[in-house]
Design a protein around this motif. Structure first.
Motif, short mmCIF file in Angstrom:
data_model
loop_
_atom_site.label_atom_id
_atom_site.label_comp_id
_atom_site.label_asym_id
_atom_site.label_seq_id
_atom_site.Cartn_x
_atom_site.Cartn_y
_atom_site.Cartn_z
N VAL A 35 0.84 -1.20 0.00
CA VAL A 35 0.00 0.00 0.00
C VAL A 35 0.87 1.25 0.00
CG1 VAL A 35 -1.64 1.33 1.40
CG2 VAL A 35 -2.03 -1.10 1.01
N VAL A 36 1.92 1.26 0.81
CA VAL A 36 2.82 2.42 0.88
C VAL A 36 3.52 2.62 -0.47
CG1 VAL A 36 4.95 3.29 1.93
CG2 VAL A 36 3.15 2.32 3.37
N VAL A 37 4.05 1.55 -1.04
CA VAL A 37 4.75 1.67 -2.32
C VAL A 37 3.81 2.14 -3.42
CG1 VAL A 37 5.86 0.31 -4.16
CG2 VAL A 37 6.59 0.05 -1.79
N LEU A 38 2.61 1.56 -3.48
CA LEU A 38 1.66 1.96 -4.52
C LEU A 38 1.14 3.39 -4.30
CD1 LEU A 38 -0.23 -1.40 -5.08
CD2 LEU A 38 1.55 -0.35 -6.52
N ALA A 39 0.99 3.80 -3.05
CA ALA A 39 0.58 5.18 -2.78
C ALA A 39 1.67 6.15 -3.22
CB ALA A 39 0.26 5.35 -1.30
N CYS A 40 2.91 5.84 -2.93
CA CYS A 40 4.02 6.69 -3.37
C CYS A 40 4.09 6.73 -4.89
CB CYS A 40 5.34 6.20 -2.79
SG CYS A 40 5.49 6.45 -1.02
N PHE A 41 3.88 5.57 -5.52
CA PHE A 41 3.88 5.53 -6.98
C PHE A 41 2.75 6.40 -7.53
CE2 PHE A 41 2.38 3.63 -10.96
CZ PHE A 41 3.53 3.78 -11.73
N ALA A 46 0.96 11.27 -10.23
CA ALA A 46 0.17 12.50 -10.27
C ALA A 46 1.05 13.73 -10.49
CB ALA A 46 -0.63 12.66 -8.98
N MET A 47 2.28 13.67 -10.01
CA MET A 47 3.21 14.79 -10.18
C MET A 47 4.01 14.68 -11.48
SD MET A 47 4.60 15.23 -6.30
CE MET A 47 5.76 16.46 -6.83
N HIS A 48 3.71 13.68 -12.28
CA HIS A 48 4.42 13.43 -13.54
C HIS A 48 5.92 13.27 -13.30
CE1 HIS A 48 0.70 14.27 -15.61
NE2 HIS A 48 0.60 15.41 -14.96
N ALA A 49 6.26 12.58 -12.22
CA ALA A 49 7.67 12.39 -11.87
C ALA A 49 8.10 10.92 -12.00
CB ALA A 49 7.92 12.89 -10.45
N VAL A 50 7.35 10.15 -12.75
CA VAL A 50 7.67 8.73 -12.90
C VAL A 50 8.68 8.58 -14.03
CG1 VAL A 50 6.75 6.46 -13.46
CG2 VAL A 50 5.43 8.01 -12.03
N ASP A 51 9.80 7.94 -13.71
CA ASP A 51 10.79 7.64 -14.74
C ASP A 51 11.08 6.14 -14.74
OD1 ASP A 51 12.38 7.23 -12.53
OD2 ASP A 51 13.76 8.87 -12.93
N SER A 52 12.06 5.71 -15.48
CA SER A 52 12.33 4.27 -15.62
C SER A 52 12.76 3.62 -14.30
CB SER A 52 13.39 4.04 -16.69
OG SER A 52 14.59 4.70 -16.34
N ARG A 53 13.46 4.37 -13.44
CA ARG A 53 13.86 3.82 -12.14
C ARG A 53 12.65 3.53 -11.26
NH1 ARG A 53 17.58 8.09 -9.74
NH2 ARG A 53 16.07 9.33 -10.84
N ILE A 54 11.66 4.40 -11.29
CA ILE A 54 10.44 4.20 -10.49
C ILE A 54 9.70 2.97 -11.02
CG2 ILE A 54 8.25 5.21 -9.76
CD1 ILE A 54 10.73 6.59 -8.58
N TRP A 55 9.57 2.87 -12.34
CA TRP A 55 8.92 1.69 -12.93
C TRP A 55 9.64 0.41 -12.53
CZ3 TRP A 55 4.23 1.35 -14.57
CH2 TRP A 55 3.60 2.45 -15.13
N LEU A 56 10.96 0.44 -12.56
CA LEU A 56 11.75 -0.73 -12.18
C LEU A 56 11.50 -1.11 -10.72
CD1 LEU A 56 13.90 -2.86 -12.85
CD2 LEU A 56 15.63 -1.19 -12.12
N VAL A 58 8.86 -0.42 -8.81
CA VAL A 58 7.49 -0.95 -8.66
C VAL A 58 7.42 -2.36 -9.21
CG1 VAL A 58 5.10 -0.66 -9.40
CG2 VAL A 58 6.38 1.30 -8.56
N ALA A 59 8.07 -2.59 -10.35
CA ALA A 59 8.08 -3.93 -10.94
C ALA A 59 8.76 -4.93 -10.01
CB ALA A 59 8.77 -3.90 -12.30
N LEU A 60 9.85 -4.53 -9.36
CA LEU A 60 10.54 -5.42 -8.42
C LEU A 60 9.68 -5.72 -7.20
CD1 LEU A 60 14.21 -4.09 -8.58
CD2 LEU A 60 13.33 -6.27 -9.42
N VAL A 61 8.97 -4.72 -6.69
CA VAL A 61 8.09 -4.95 -5.55
C VAL A 61 6.98 -5.93 -5.93
CG1 VAL A 61 6.36 -3.86 -4.07
CG2 VAL A 61 8.59 -2.79 -4.37
N LEU A 62 6.39 -5.74 -7.08
CA LEU A 62 5.33 -6.64 -7.54
C LEU A 62 5.87 -8.04 -7.80
CD1 LEU A 62 3.29 -4.26 -9.86
CD2 LEU A 62 2.76 -4.98 -7.52
#
Length: 170
Positions: A35-41, A46-56, A58-62
């Motif tokens: 929940v914390v990781v997905l809320a931060c994501f 929402a802030m348009h601050a997602v880059d490839s590191r963030i995707w990576l 989130v993918a690792l957490v999942l």
């Protein structure tokens, strides 16, 4: 009191489900962290601050979530046919001093006496009695052959000898 139990495929899988489900803090922490990781994501999205590191990340957490579920519930189904205790026949003898076990199959033939203080958790679900001596190890006792009086006598014996926090006789 003597009770004979055969460790069938279904019985071993049921024990695994009970052992996996009886780790509530693990599953609670897993859900809270997700929940914390997905809320931060979501916040970063929402802030348009997602880059490839963030995707990576989130993918690792999942991936870790899926791996945890796979190891807890799917892998045992795949490996149960290779278990050394599959089709193991155990004669449990409940005495005032402890539980005597005589186990026998093609690979194992042994006798062990377990003193009651060694048992850390007792759980009865339906006609199965689970006697844990660690988080993932224990005995499964088939209670289907016992009548009501024998069940009550066994419950009274175990309650008088085993002083554990988790004694669930459902």
């Amino acid at each position: 009191m003597e009770i004979r139990t055969v460790y069938t495929k279904e019985r071993l899988l049921a024990f695994n489900r009970v052992a996996a489900g009886y780790k509530p803090w693990f599953w609670i922490v897993l859900v809270v962290c997700n929940v914390v990781v997905l809320a931060c994501f979501g916040f970063l999205w929402a802030m348009h601050a997602v880059d490839s590191r963030i995707w990576l990340c989130v993918a690792l957490v999942l991936f870790m979530d899926v791996l945890s579920l796979f190891c807890a519930f799917v892998l045992p189904r795949l490996m149960v046919s290779k278990a050394k205790n599959l089709n193991l026949e155990i004669l449990y003898t409940f005495t005032p001093d402890g539980i005597q076990t005589q186990a026998k199959n093609d690979l194992i033939e042994e006798s062990v006496t377990v003193r009651y203080p060694f048992i850390t958790k007792v759980l009865k679900k339906g006609t199965e009695l689970y006697l844990f001596f660690s988080r993932q190890q224990g005995y499964v006792v088939d209670l289907s052959s016992l009548d009501r009086d024998q069940l009550e006598a066994l419950r009274m014996l175990l309650q008088s000898k085993i002083t554990v926090k988790h004694f669930d006789w459902l």
